[in-house]
Write a protein that holds these residues in place. Structure first.
Motif, short mmCIF file in Angstrom:
data_model
loop_
_atom_site.label_atom_id
_atom_site.label_comp_id
_atom_site.label_asym_id
_atom_site.label_seq_id
_atom_site.Cartn_x
_atom_site.Cartn_y
_atom_site.Cartn_z
N TYR A 204 24.46 39.47 50.30
CA TYR A 204 25.36 40.34 49.89
C TYR A 204 26.56 39.50 49.19
O TYR A 204 26.71 38.23 49.80
N LYS B 10 38.83 39.90 39.03
CA LYS B 10 37.88 39.92 40.23
C LYS B 10 36.98 38.64 39.81
O LYS B 10 36.76 38.18 38.99
N VAL C 280 34.83 38.40 54.98
CA VAL C 280 35.64 39.40 54.44
C VAL C 280 36.58 39.79 55.41
O VAL C 280 37.93 40.00 55.00
N THR C 281 36.21 40.20 56.81
CA THR C 281 37.23 40.56 57.85
C THR C 281 38.31 39.47 58.10
O THR C 281 39.51 39.94 58.28
N THR D 116 40.74 39.29 55.17
CA THR D 116 41.61 40.71 55.15
C THR D 116 42.70 40.18 56.15
O THR D 116 43.94 40.55 55.88
N LYS E 50 42.66 42.40 48.28
CA LYS E 50 41.48 43.24 48.61
C LYS E 50 40.22 42.32 48.38
O LYS E 50 39.92 41.72 47.49
N ILE F 292 35.81 42.58 48.94
CA ILE F 292 34.60 43.61 49.51
C ILE F 292 33.63 42.87 49.49
O ILE F 292 33.24 41.59 48.93
N TYR F 293 32.35 43.32 50.09
CA TYR F 293 31.07 43.08 50.17
C TYR F 293 30.02 43.94 49.58
O TYR F 293 30.18 45.03 49.73
N THR F 294 29.07 43.44 48.61
CA THR F 294 28.28 44.75 48.15
C THR F 294 26.80 44.06 47.98
O THR F 294 26.70 42.69 48.01
#
Length: 100
Positions: free
Chosen positions: A22, A64, A79-80, A83, A94, A96-98
């Motif tokens: 990810y 980004k 990410v947690t 954030t 912001k 995110i993971y993808t």
């Protein structure tokens, strides 16, 4: 003399696969300071100071940037943590993971 059965079975065709990867993406905003982003990249994503500054400038200029590619658990936890760190400091940053 009676024969004994051990109950051991041999495994065959055991396949291992790499865990899914990810990518973690950080987004630019008008409120989070550049200094905070550099600090976050150094402390949470373990970037060198020079690399963190380069990433911060990429985010600033293009909106980004990919911070890194990790296994699922690592991506989610970083990410947690990032954030939470941003929110505790009053920033709307912001991340995110993808799937990579």
């Amino acid at each position: 003399m009676a024969q004994e059965s051990t109950g051991i079975k041999e495994r065959q065709n055991t396949e291992l696969k790499e865990p899914n990867q990810y990518k973690v993406i950080i987004f630019n905003d008008d409120f989070t300071t550049m200094e905070f982003v550099v600090k976050l990249l150094e402390n949470v994503f373990l970037k060198t100071h020079a690399n963190a500054e380069q990433l911060m400038l990429k985010v600033h200029n293009s909106g980004k940037a990919v911070v890194g590619i990790y296994d699922y658990d690592t991506a989610v936890s970083r990410v947690t943590i990032a954030t939470q760190m941003a929110r505790q400091n009053g920033y709307p940053l912001k991340l995110i993971y993808t799937p990579a």
